[in-house]
Design a protein around this motif. Structure first.
Motif, mmCIF file in Angstrom:
data_model
loop_
_atom_site.group_PDB
_atom_site.id
_atom_site.type_symbol
_atom_site.label_atom_id
_atom_site.label_comp_id
_atom_site.label_asym_id
_atom_site.label_seq_id
_atom_site.Cartn_x
_atom_site.Cartn_y
_atom_site.Cartn_z
ATOM 1 N N LYS A 4 0.838 -1.205 0.000
ATOM 2 C CA LYS A 4 0.000 0.000 0.000
ATOM 3 C C LYS A 4 0.872 1.254 0.000
ATOM 4 O O LYS A 4 0.591 2.221 -0.703
ATOM 5 N N ALA A 5 1.948 1.236 0.808
ATOM 6 C CA ALA A 5 2.864 2.382 0.850
ATOM 7 C C ALA A 5 3.506 2.599 -0.520
ATOM 8 O O ALA A 5 3.648 3.733 -0.987
ATOM 9 N N LEU A 6 3.867 1.506 -1.181
ATOM 10 C CA LEU A 6 4.442 1.603 -2.529
ATOM 11 C C LEU A 6 3.451 2.222 -3.506
ATOM 12 O O LEU A 6 3.785 3.138 -4.262
ATOM 13 N N LEU A 7 2.218 1.737 -3.491
ATOM 14 C CA LEU A 7 1.205 2.236 -4.425
ATOM 15 C C LEU A 7 0.856 3.694 -4.148
ATOM 16 O O LEU A 7 0.576 4.453 -5.074
ATOM 17 N N GLN A 8 0.896 4.100 -2.878
ATOM 18 C CA GLN A 8 0.641 5.509 -2.548
ATOM 19 C C GLN A 8 1.746 6.401 -3.118
ATOM 20 O O GLN A 8 1.468 7.454 -3.698
ATOM 21 N N ASP A 9 2.996 5.947 -2.976
ATOM 22 C CA ASP A 9 4.107 6.712 -3.561
ATOM 23 C C ASP A 9 3.983 6.749 -5.081
ATOM 24 O O ASP A 9 4.244 7.773 -5.714
ATOM 25 N N GLY A 10 3.581 5.623 -5.674
ATOM 26 C CA GLY A 10 3.410 5.575 -7.124
ATOM 27 C C GLY A 10 2.328 6.527 -7.591
ATOM 28 O O GLY A 10 2.487 7.220 -8.601
ATOM 29 N N ALA A 11 1.207 6.586 -6.865
ATOM 30 C CA ALA A 11 0.103 7.472 -7.227
ATOM 31 C C ALA A 11 0.516 8.945 -7.118
ATOM 32 O O ALA A 11 0.053 9.790 -7.879
ATOM 33 N N ARG A 12 1.403 9.246 -6.163
ATOM 34 C CA ARG A 12 1.887 10.625 -6.000
ATOM 35 C C ARG A 12 2.970 10.975 -7.009
ATOM 36 O O ARG A 12 3.368 12.127 -7.130
ATOM 37 N N GLY A 13 3.497 9.948 -7.687
ATOM 38 C CA GLY A 13 4.584 10.190 -8.632
ATOM 39 C C GLY A 13 5.926 10.399 -7.959
ATOM 40 O O GLY A 13 6.814 11.047 -8.520
ATOM 41 N N ALA A 14 6.077 9.856 -6.731
ATOM 42 C CA ALA A 14 7.334 10.019 -5.988
ATOM 43 C C ALA A 14 8.488 9.414 -6.776
ATOM 44 O O ALA A 14 8.363 8.324 -7.327
ATOM 45 N N GLU A 15 9.598 10.125 -6.826
ATOM 46 C CA GLU A 15 10.762 9.641 -7.565
ATOM 47 C C GLU A 15 11.470 8.498 -6.862
ATOM 48 O O GLU A 15 12.147 7.700 -7.490
ATOM 49 N N ARG A 16 11.336 8.435 -5.544
ATOM 50 C CA ARG A 16 11.988 7.370 -4.790
ATOM 51 C C ARG A 16 11.018 6.770 -3.786
ATOM 52 O O ARG A 16 10.272 7.502 -3.125
ATOM 53 N N HIS A 17 11.027 5.462 -3.684
ATOM 54 C CA HIS A 17 10.236 4.771 -2.668
ATOM 55 C C HIS A 17 11.217 4.073 -1.735
ATOM 56 O O HIS A 17 12.124 3.380 -2.190
ATOM 57 N N ASP A 18 11.060 4.271 -0.428
ATOM 58 C CA ASP A 18 11.924 3.616 0.554
ATOM 59 C C ASP A 18 11.150 2.512 1.245
ATOM 60 O O ASP A 18 10.030 2.735 1.729
ATOM 61 N N ALA A 19 11.739 1.327 1.291
ATOM 62 C CA ALA A 19 11.101 0.191 1.953
ATOM 63 C C ALA A 19 12.089 -0.411 2.944
ATOM 64 O O ALA A 19 13.266 -0.581 2.629
ATOM 65 N N ARG A 20 11.589 -0.727 4.113
ATOM 66 C CA ARG A 20 12.441 -1.318 5.147
ATOM 67 C C ARG A 20 12.411 -2.831 5.038
ATOM 68 O O ARG A 20 11.372 -3.425 4.742
ATOM 69 N N HIS A 21 13.553 -3.451 5.283
ATOM 70 C CA HIS A 21 13.608 -4.918 5.280
ATOM 71 C C HIS A 21 12.940 -5.415 6.560
ATOM 72 O O HIS A 21 13.515 -5.352 7.638
ATOM 73 N N LEU A 22 11.703 -5.898 6.417
ATOM 74 C CA LEU A 22 10.971 -6.434 7.560
ATOM 75 C C LEU A 22 10.468 -7.852 7.272
ATOM 76 O O LEU A 22 9.634 -8.375 8.002
ATOM 77 N N GLN A 23 10.946 -8.446 6.193
ATOM 78 C CA GLN A 23 10.540 -9.802 5.856
ATOM 79 C C GLN A 23 11.315 -10.793 6.729
ATOM 80 O O GLN A 23 12.259 -10.431 7.417
ATOM 81 N N ARG A 24 10.918 -12.061 6.675
ATOM 82 C CA ARG A 24 11.568 -13.073 7.518
ATOM 83 C C ARG A 24 12.969 -13.419 7.043
ATOM 84 O O ARG A 24 13.754 -13.960 7.811
ATOM 85 N N SER A 25 13.271 -13.168 5.791
ATOM 86 C CA SER A 25 14.591 -13.497 5.267
ATOM 87 C C SER A 25 14.971 -12.495 4.186
ATOM 88 O O SER A 25 14.119 -11.801 3.634
ATOM 89 N N TRP A 26 16.258 -12.452 3.868
ATOM 90 C CA TRP A 26 16.737 -11.575 2.797
ATOM 91 C C TRP A 26 16.222 -12.059 1.454
ATOM 92 O O TRP A 26 15.973 -11.258 0.557
ATOM 93 N N ARG A 27 16.057 -13.341 1.324
ATOM 94 C CA ARG A 27 15.542 -13.903 0.072
ATOM 95 C C ARG A 27 14.109 -13.418 -0.174
ATOM 96 O O ARG A 27 13.742 -13.077 -1.289
ATOM 97 N N ARG A 28 13.305 -13.394 0.877
ATOM 98 C CA ARG A 28 11.927 -12.906 0.741
ATOM 99 C C ARG A 28 11.907 -11.411 0.425
ATOM 100 O O ARG A 28 11.060 -10.937 -0.329
ATOM 101 N N PHE A 29 12.853 -10.672 1.000
ATOM 102 C CA PHE A 29 12.911 -9.247 0.677
ATOM 103 C C PHE A 29 13.297 -9.048 -0.788
ATOM 104 O O PHE A 29 12.798 -8.130 -1.446
ATOM 105 N N ALA A 30 14.172 -9.904 -1.297
ATOM 106 C CA ALA A 30 14.534 -9.834 -2.719
ATOM 107 C C ALA A 30 13.309 -10.121 -3.586
ATOM 108 O O ALA A 30 13.109 -9.480 -4.625
#
Length: 199
Positions: A8-34
């Motif tokens: 949802k945070a990604l789509l909100q940034d996309g709708a605003r036309g934000a040039e950069r989206h920042d996402a925190r690694h909060l998944q269970r593994s680095w592979r899932r974050f990838a």
């Protein structure tokens, strides 16, 4: 639930036309974050590296995704193909049901490369963290020594404790460098150039 919140945070940034989206690694593994980074690209934001918002040495850093020139078209196309993504439905390039961030065979290679890039970037941010901890530990050990006295036994116990953590740090550094080298070779073999150290 966490995945939906990040989408949802990604789509909100996309709708605003934000040039950069920042996402925190909060998944269970680095592979899932990838795998999450792969999904983000389908919505028009390409993985860029560690975010300037990311605190140095954080175990859950922020990563930056840069808006692609065709971001609006990509997002619209993905939303049309995966209308239930925000409600627990399938995600682009991922297996349906169960753990939603398991790549399909056709997305495996891209997710592997994203995983390698993320691990190389993450390892750059952790080069000095353990060394700083060792210095702080040495200073912290002076407190009990100052109270008990600088006897040979007290110095030996404190020195042994510090040496134990120093060996652990050195072992962790060796493993991290070997892993970084392996991922770096994987990226070079795939023709992926990495940016210079940003932190």
């Amino acid at each position: 639930m966490l995945l939906q919140t990040q989408l949802k945070a990604l789509l909100q940034d996309g709708a605003r036309g934000a040039e950069r989206h920042d996402a925190r690694h909060l998944q269970r593994s680095w592979r899932r974050f990838a795998a999450f980074a792969y999904v983000v690209e389908q919505y028009g934001y390409r993985y860029e590296g560690l975010s300037p918002l990311s605190p140095k040495g954080s175990p859950n850093p922020y990563f930056a995704f840069r808006r692609m020139p065709d971001a609006a078209e990509r997002a619209a196309r993905t939303a049309a193909q995966y209308p239930n993504a925000l409600d627990g439905g399938p995600l682009p390039g991922m297996r349906p049901g169960g753990h939603r961030l398991r790549p399909l065979p056709e997305a495996e290679r891209d997710v592997d490369l994203l995983h390698a890039r993320i691990m190389v970037d993450y390892s750059r941010s952790h080069r000095r963290r353990g060394l700083i901890a060792l210095v702080v530990l040495a200073l912290a050990l002076l407190i009990p020594l100052s109270r008990t006295g600088f006897s040979a036994t007290a110095l030996l116990v404190c020195g042994g404790g510090w040496l134990f953590f120093a060996v652990l740090w050195a072992l962790g550094l060796f493993i991290a460098r070997r892993r970084q080298r392996r991922y770096g070779e994987m990226l070079r073999a795939a023709g992926v150039d990495r940016p210079q150290d940003q932190h």
